[in-house]
Design a protein around this motif. Structure first.
Motif, PDB file in Angstrom:
ATOM      1  N   LEU A 138     -32.494  -1.651 -19.171  1.00  0.00           N
ATOM      2  CA  LEU A 138     -32.695  -0.295 -18.219  1.00  0.00           C
ATOM      3  C   LEU A 138     -33.078  -0.339 -17.058  1.00  0.00           C
ATOM      4  O   LEU A 138     -34.255  -1.165 -16.902  1.00  0.00           O
ATOM      5  CB  LEU A 138     -33.402   0.717 -19.053  1.00  0.00           C
ATOM      6  N   ALA A 139     -32.567   0.211 -15.991  1.00  0.00           N
ATOM      7  CA  ALA A 139     -33.081  -0.156 -14.638  1.00  0.00           C
ATOM      8  C   ALA A 139     -33.320   1.380 -14.227  1.00  0.00           C
ATOM      9  O   ALA A 139     -32.400   2.146 -13.812  1.00  0.00           O
ATOM     10  CB  ALA A 139     -32.066  -0.625 -13.672  1.00  0.00           C
ATOM     11  N   VAL A 140     -34.559   1.773 -14.081  1.00  0.00           N
ATOM     12  CA  VAL A 140     -35.064   3.112 -14.111  1.00  0.00           C
ATOM     13  C   VAL A 140     -35.833   3.158 -12.625  1.00  0.00           C
ATOM     14  O   VAL A 140     -36.858   2.385 -12.188  1.00  0.00           O
ATOM     15  CB  VAL A 140     -36.069   3.485 -14.948  1.00  0.00           C
ATOM     16  N   ALA A 141     -35.368   4.113 -11.825  1.00  0.00           N
ATOM     17  CA  ALA A 141     -35.993   4.548 -10.629  1.00  0.00           C
ATOM     18  C   ALA A 141     -36.390   5.809 -10.715  1.00  0.00           C
ATOM     19  O   ALA A 141     -35.951   6.898 -11.140  1.00  0.00           O
ATOM     20  CB  ALA A 141     -34.875   4.527  -9.226  1.00  0.00           C
ATOM     21  N   SER A 142     -37.664   6.166  -9.856  1.00  0.00           N
ATOM     22  CA  SER A 142     -38.322   7.568  -9.937  1.00  0.00           C
ATOM     23  C   SER A 142     -39.024   7.693  -8.666  1.00  0.00           C
ATOM     24  O   SER A 142     -39.665   6.555  -8.055  1.00  0.00           O
ATOM     25  CB  SER A 142     -39.342   7.683 -11.084  1.00  0.00           C
ATOM     26  N   GLY A 143     -39.149   8.785  -8.172  1.00  0.00           N
ATOM     27  CA  GLY A 143     -39.722   9.075  -6.744  1.00  0.00           C
ATOM     28  C   GLY A 143     -41.267   9.122  -6.802  1.00  0.00           C
ATOM     29  O   GLY A 143     -41.798   8.819  -5.972  1.00  0.00           O
ATOM     30  N   GLY A 144     -41.724   9.666  -8.231  1.00  0.00           N
ATOM     31  CA  GLY A 144     -43.313   9.178  -8.336  1.00  0.00           C
ATOM     32  C   GLY A 144     -43.619   7.791  -8.898  1.00  0.00           C
ATOM     33  O   GLY A 144     -42.742   7.337  -9.179  1.00  0.00           O
TER      34      GLY A 144
END
Length: 199
Positions: A138-144
């Motif tokens: 899983l490659a997860v990007a988040s702003g926070g």
């Protein structure tokens, strides 16, 4: 020769941090095995259909039913399972939208999960996954950013892991993150994100 299926689900296309993180995961895997083939599936360009009443009826139809193979509303779902079965490794790139995955990825998961195809019920009524021996990254990007590694409520990776385990049979799932993408002056460091990479 192994095959990687890279599923991307961000509306930002090539500007997506989750997409790029997924590519970095693939590049790392290619160092170990340069012969790996890669197929990319952009869910924004080839978006999954949303549930309809007739579609749900088809999803609970036994594959042994004579009408199953002519059920048009299952066309996308059948193609999806075919692509999953073809892959040895699956890389799922997703942004974080309001604590959750993208609508495109949620619709894709809804098309994946099908009784008699990805799982069945045993004699005790428990679900048994039918697609195994797959590795998922899983490659997860988040702003926070997470407050700490012990922060609870990992809505994205926990959700995907639970669905894959209970309704598909895939238990080998590893998560990598790129965080703080909304911060002023953010510069991604994918190498740092993959420090503890697990083959």
């Amino acid at each position: 020769m192994k095959m990687i299926l890279h599923i991307t689900s961000s509306a930002r296309g090539n500007d997506s941090y989750s997409r790029q993180l997924g590519k970095e995961i693939i590049n790392t895997l290619k160092i170990k095995d340069p012969s790996i083939r890669i197929k990319t599936w952009d869910l924004v360009e080839e978006h999954p259909p949303l549930f309809t009443n007739t579609m749900i009826q088809g999803f609970y139809m036994s594959p042994e039913d004579p009408a199953y193979h002519s059920f048009e509303d299952l066309k996308y779902a059948k193609n999806l399972v075919g692509r999953i079965n073809e892959a040895d490794i699956i890389v799922i790139s997703t942004p974080t939208y309001n604590f959750s995955i993208s609508a495109h990825l949620k619709a894709w998961i809804d098309q994946l999960v099908r009784v008699g195809i990805t799982y069945r019920f045993d004699q005790t009524g428990n679900r048994v996954g039918l697609i195994t021996n797959k590795k998922v990254y899983l490659a997860v990007a988040s702003g926070g950013k997470k407050v700490s590694d012990h922060q609870q409520n990992d809505y994205i990776s926990d959700y995907i892991k639970d669905v894959l385990k209970a309704y598909v049979g895939i238990t080998d799932v590893v998560t990598y993150r790129i965080e703080g993408t909304a911060f002023p002056g953010f510069i991604p460091n994918y190498e740092e994100s993959l420090n503890d990479f697990q083959y």
